[in-house]
Design a protein around this motif. Sequence first.
Motif, PDB file in Angstrom:
ATOM      1  N   ILE A 111       9.353  30.736   6.101  1.00 22.59           N
ATOM      2  CA  ILE A 111      10.019  30.983   7.382  1.00 22.59           C
ATOM      3  C   ILE A 111      11.518  31.154   7.180  1.00 22.59           C
ATOM      4  CG2 ILE A 111      10.577  29.949   9.623  1.00 22.59           C
ATOM      5  CD1 ILE A 111       7.767  28.645   9.540  1.00 22.59           C
ATOM      6  N   LEU A 112      12.116  30.327   6.315  1.00 24.39           N
ATOM      7  CA  LEU A 112      13.544  30.478   6.027  1.00 24.39           C
ATOM      8  C   LEU A 112      13.820  31.845   5.401  1.00 24.39           C
ATOM      9  CD1 LEU A 112      16.445  29.455   5.791  1.00 24.39           C
ATOM     10  CD2 LEU A 112      15.810  28.384   3.613  1.00 24.39           C
ATOM     11  N   ALA A 113      12.997  32.253   4.442  1.00 19.88           N
ATOM     12  CA  ALA A 113      13.181  33.555   3.794  1.00 19.88           C
ATOM     13  C   ALA A 113      13.070  34.681   4.814  1.00 19.88           C
ATOM     14  CB  ALA A 113      12.156  33.735   2.684  1.00 19.88           C
ATOM     15  N   GLN A 114      12.102  34.577   5.725  1.00 23.95           N
ATOM     16  CA  GLN A 114      11.926  35.601   6.757  1.00 23.95           C
ATOM     17  C   GLN A 114      13.134  35.650   7.690  1.00 23.95           C
ATOM     18  OE1 GLN A 114       8.248  33.975   8.149  1.00 23.95           O
ATOM     19  NE2 GLN A 114       6.996  35.074   6.648  1.00 23.95           N
ATOM     20  N   LYS A 115      13.694  34.482   7.994  1.00 24.48           N
ATOM     21  CA  LYS A 115      14.872  34.439   8.855  1.00 24.48           C
ATOM     22  C   LYS A 115      16.067  35.081   8.169  1.00 24.48           C
ATOM     23  CE  LYS A 115      17.770  31.229  11.498  1.00 24.48           C
ATOM     24  NZ  LYS A 115      17.919  29.821  11.979  1.00 24.48           N
ATOM     25  N   VAL A 116      16.276  34.766   6.891  1.00 23.43           N
ATOM     26  CA  VAL A 116      17.398  35.344   6.140  1.00 23.43           C
ATOM     27  C   VAL A 116      17.244  36.852   6.034  1.00 23.43           C
ATOM     28  CG1 VAL A 116      18.512  35.444   3.879  1.00 23.43           C
ATOM     29  CG2 VAL A 116      17.901  33.230   4.869  1.00 23.43           C
ATOM     30  N   GLN A 117      16.039  37.313   5.763  1.00 23.09           N
ATOM     31  CA  GLN A 117      15.799  38.756   5.638  1.00 23.09           C
ATOM     32  C   GLN A 117      16.057  39.473   6.953  1.00 23.09           C
ATOM     33  OE1 GLN A 117      11.811  38.905   4.093  1.00 23.09           O
ATOM     34  NE2 GLN A 117      12.424  38.019   2.122  1.00 23.09           N
ATOM     35  N   ALA A 118      15.640  38.872   8.073  1.00 18.20           N
ATOM     36  CA  ALA A 118      15.874  39.486   9.377  1.00 18.20           C
ATOM     37  C   ALA A 118      17.364  39.545   9.683  1.00 18.20           C
ATOM     38  CB  ALA A 118      15.134  38.695  10.459  1.00 18.20           C
ATOM     39  N   SER A 119      18.076  38.465   9.379  1.00 14.39           N
ATOM     40  CA  SER A 119      19.517  38.419   9.618  1.00 14.39           C
ATOM     41  C   SER A 119      20.252  39.437   8.748  1.00 14.39           C
ATOM     42  CB  SER A 119      20.040  37.012   9.340  1.00 14.39           C
ATOM     43  OG  SER A 119      21.454  36.971   9.402  1.00 14.39           O
ATOM     44  N   THR A 120      19.836  39.534   7.486  1.00 16.07           N
ATOM     45  CA  THR A 120      20.469  40.477   6.554  1.00 16.07           C
ATOM     46  C   THR A 120      20.250  41.913   7.008  1.00 16.07           C
ATOM     47  OG1 THR A 120      20.143  38.927   4.725  1.00 16.07           O
ATOM     48  CG2 THR A 120      20.565  41.232   4.152  1.00 16.07           C
ATOM     49  N   LYS A 121      19.029  42.210   7.427  1.00 16.35           N
ATOM     50  CA  LYS A 121      18.720  43.562   7.897  1.00 16.35           C
ATOM     51  C   LYS A 121      19.540  43.915   9.129  1.00 16.35           C
ATOM     52  CE  LYS A 121      14.774  46.467   9.181  1.00 16.35           C
ATOM     53  NZ  LYS A 121      13.285  46.499   9.374  1.00 16.35           N
TER      54      LYS A 121
ATOM     55  N   ASN B 245      22.814  32.653  -8.131  1.00 21.67           N
ATOM     56  CA  ASN B 245      22.934  31.677  -7.036  1.00 21.67           C
ATOM     57  C   ASN B 245      22.377  32.174  -5.714  1.00 21.67           C
ATOM     58  OD1 ASN B 245      24.714  29.215  -8.015  1.00 21.67           O
ATOM     59  ND2 ASN B 245      25.578  31.058  -8.967  1.00 21.67           N
ATOM     60  N   ASP B 246      21.603  33.241  -5.741  1.00 21.79           N
ATOM     61  CA  ASP B 246      21.015  33.796  -4.514  1.00 21.79           C
ATOM     62  C   ASP B 246      19.522  33.471  -4.483  1.00 21.79           C
ATOM     63  OD1 ASP B 246      20.082  35.317  -2.387  1.00 21.79           O
ATOM     64  OD2 ASP B 246      21.464  36.971  -2.784  1.00 21.79           O
ATOM     65  N   PRO B 247      19.091  32.562  -3.591  1.00 23.10           N
ATOM     66  CA  PRO B 247      17.674  32.186  -3.559  1.00 23.10           C
ATOM     67  C   PRO B 247      16.782  33.168  -2.800  1.00 23.10           C
ATOM     68  CG  PRO B 247      18.869  30.932  -1.920  1.00 23.10           C
ATOM     69  CD  PRO B 247      19.901  31.783  -2.647  1.00 23.10           C
TER      70      PRO B 247
ATOM     71  N   PRO C 110      16.531  40.326  -8.717  1.00 23.63           N
ATOM     72  CA  PRO C 110      15.370  40.612  -9.572  1.00 23.63           C
ATOM     73  C   PRO C 110      14.489  39.392  -9.824  1.00 23.63           C
ATOM     74  CG  PRO C 110      17.370  41.556 -10.505  1.00 23.63           C
ATOM     75  CD  PRO C 110      17.808  40.695  -9.373  1.00 23.63           C
ATOM     76  N   GLY C 111      15.110  38.232 -10.048  1.00 30.19           N
ATOM     77  CA  GLY C 111      14.330  37.025 -10.300  1.00 30.19           C
ATOM     78  C   GLY C 111      13.496  36.620  -9.108  1.00 30.19           C
ATOM     79  N   VAL C 112      14.077  36.689  -7.924  1.00 27.81           N
ATOM     80  CA  VAL C 112      13.361  36.347  -6.699  1.00 27.81           C
ATOM     81  C   VAL C 112      12.203  37.316  -6.481  1.00 27.81           C
ATOM     82  CG1 VAL C 112      13.557  36.126  -4.194  1.00 27.81           C
ATOM     83  CG2 VAL C 112      15.423  35.339  -5.660  1.00 27.81           C
ATOM     84  N   ASP C 113      12.453  38.598  -6.708  1.00 29.57           N
ATOM     85  CA  ASP C 113      11.398  39.608  -6.554  1.00 29.57           C
ATOM     86  C   ASP C 113      10.235  39.328  -7.507  1.00 29.57           C
ATOM     87  OD1 ASP C 113      12.954  40.884  -4.681  1.00 29.57           O
ATOM     88  OD2 ASP C 113      13.738  42.377  -6.075  1.00 29.57           O
TER      89      ASP C 113
END
Length: 287
Positions: free
Chosen positions: A58-68, A149-151, A155-158
């Motif tokens: 849910i946190l990842a989805q929130k960050v992605q929505a905010s970034t977009k 430092n980006d969670p 590339p690592g996250v992907d």
Amino acid sequence: QAFDRAVLIGQTAARPLCMPCSHAAFEAAYNALESFEHIEGLAENGSLGLSYDALVCILAQKVQASTKASASYHRRPESVEAYARRYRRGESLLEIARDVNFPPTMLARVLLEQQCGLKKGKEVGQLIRRPQAISDPRLREEVVAAVRNDPHYGPGVDTVRRLIGLEYECLLQQTLRTHGIPFHTEETLRSRGEAKTPDVLLPVPLLVHGRQVHWIDSKATFGDPSSHAEYHSSQFTAYLNRYDAGLVIYWFGFDESIDTDPRVVLLDRFPSCDCELMTHLIANPCH
């Protein structure tokens, strides 16, 4: 490593079936989550009925929505020039990223375009993946630190997300084999020239909780309204049109408000009961 992986799959398969969470619980978690520091407390609280893994999603989805939503602002020429000035004055990419609330890897992409005169796209992506190719020493170190430092991006996250997705696809296939359920994999379907394919196509339909399903799609994430709507539009609709009704497994749970299509069964794991192979529907059952 192989042993650890087997243990993880065994633990996943043995976990109890969870009920979908209420929309109110999802909204409460979504609004409360701002960083990873908030996840452990919410998971231990238990009042929302959401697991640690669900809260991470849910946190990842929130960050992605905010970034977009904010990407166009951060890419405006005046914004990019302001970030470049701060960088030239000695501020790090991490400091600027935290101050403007933009993921470090995404800011690194913007600054690479500006500092190296690159266009958005493949060239920048290659430098993010291989920062050693950046000639400027300071910029190279800054990009490395930003990605490390980006969670949420990089590339690592992907890679981690892709491996988790493959692990749960593997779990699904192992479960089907254990239950003696015949299936075609996505790779098999693509080799036949199929364009959009679910993770599993069932040559013999299943009856799941009284509902017939012809395909299964594995989602190693939490099913929130926004993501589910996008999946339904870009993937599930094509499966429904071509193969009829199906089953989607959101392994980390889902918001009950997304369960609106009677042709798509939503669960958080493969059902251990109330599931049968509908061999009577075909003249020559598959073995």
